[in-house]
Scaffold this active site. Sequence first.
Site, PDB file in Angstrom:
ATOM      1  N   CYS A  64      38.094  41.510  34.294  1.00 34.97           N
ATOM      2  CA  CYS A  64      37.639  42.828  34.399  1.00 34.97           C
ATOM      3  C   CYS A  64      36.905  42.976  35.681  1.00 34.97           C
ATOM      4  CB  CYS A  64      36.567  42.906  33.144  1.00 34.97           C
ATOM      5  SG  CYS A  64      35.850  44.684  33.102  1.00 34.97           S
ATOM      6  N   CYS A  67      32.849  43.645  35.210  1.00 36.11           N
ATOM      7  CA  CYS A  67      31.754  42.529  34.598  1.00 36.11           C
ATOM      8  C   CYS A  67      32.540  41.166  34.878  1.00 36.11           C
ATOM      9  CB  CYS A  67      31.373  43.089  33.252  1.00 36.11           C
ATOM     10  SG  CYS A  67      32.798  42.560  32.176  1.00 36.11           S
ATOM     11  N   CYS A 113      37.734  46.608  28.201  1.00 32.34           N
ATOM     12  CA  CYS A 113      36.824  45.204  28.089  1.00 32.34           C
ATOM     13  C   CYS A 113      35.760  45.308  26.701  1.00 32.34           C
ATOM     14  CB  CYS A 113      36.114  45.390  29.468  1.00 32.34           C
ATOM     15  SG  CYS A 113      35.152  43.702  29.544  1.00 32.34           S
ATOM     16  N   CYS A 116      32.055  45.084  28.593  1.00 31.47           N
ATOM     17  CA  CYS A 116      31.465  46.388  29.320  1.00 31.47           C
ATOM     18  C   CYS A 116      32.123  47.823  28.900  1.00 31.47           C
ATOM     19  CB  CYS A 116      31.280  46.016  30.683  1.00 31.47           C
ATOM     20  SG  CYS A 116      33.140  46.273  31.351  1.00 31.47           S
ATOM     21  N   CYS A 136      49.484  47.037  28.384  1.00 30.96           N
ATOM     22  CA  CYS A 136      49.931  47.740  29.711  1.00 30.96           C
ATOM     23  C   CYS A 136      48.497  48.178  30.410  1.00 30.96           C
ATOM     24  CB  CYS A 136      50.589  49.096  29.355  1.00 30.96           C
ATOM     25  SG  CYS A 136      51.584  49.918  30.687  1.00 30.96           S
TER      26      CYS A 136
END
Length: 154
Positions: A64, A67, A113, A116, A136
């Site tokens: 991510c 984070c 995510c 976060c 995707c």
Amino acid sequence: MNWNDVIKYANQGSPEPDRRVEKTEEEWREQLTPEQYHITRQKGTERAFSGALCHAHDPGKYACICCDTLLFDSALKFDSGTGWPSFAEPVKDNVIKYEKDTSYGMVRVEVMCNVCDGHLGHVFPDGPPPSGLRFCINSESIKLVEKEETTASE
């Protein structure tokens, strides 16, 4: 993991993440580029085939951008022809948050995510076996972490 699992998570809630990262909007704006902020914090979408990671096939894991949580493995990345990086499944069930998305007059499953709440993209039931899933993902929401870097921290 399969489409039935995705629908269950979207309707009943995603698995608990191992940790949480929470920041103010001002802190996110300071950390991210304007495009990263637009996509991850405002649920934006980059133009098809415009993302730097769309055609990347370097070995490693994708984390991510907000984070640093590991989300996807390059071994499960495939060329879907859609214009966005596509993955068959996440590295762990609890790193992705699933929510029903009814925007644009259709029903989709948004993926974020789970640590976060950064918007990543959407998941669809038209991927390759064995999962049949296609995550995707916007290039701006993830970053490639080389294998050497991830091996030491796993």
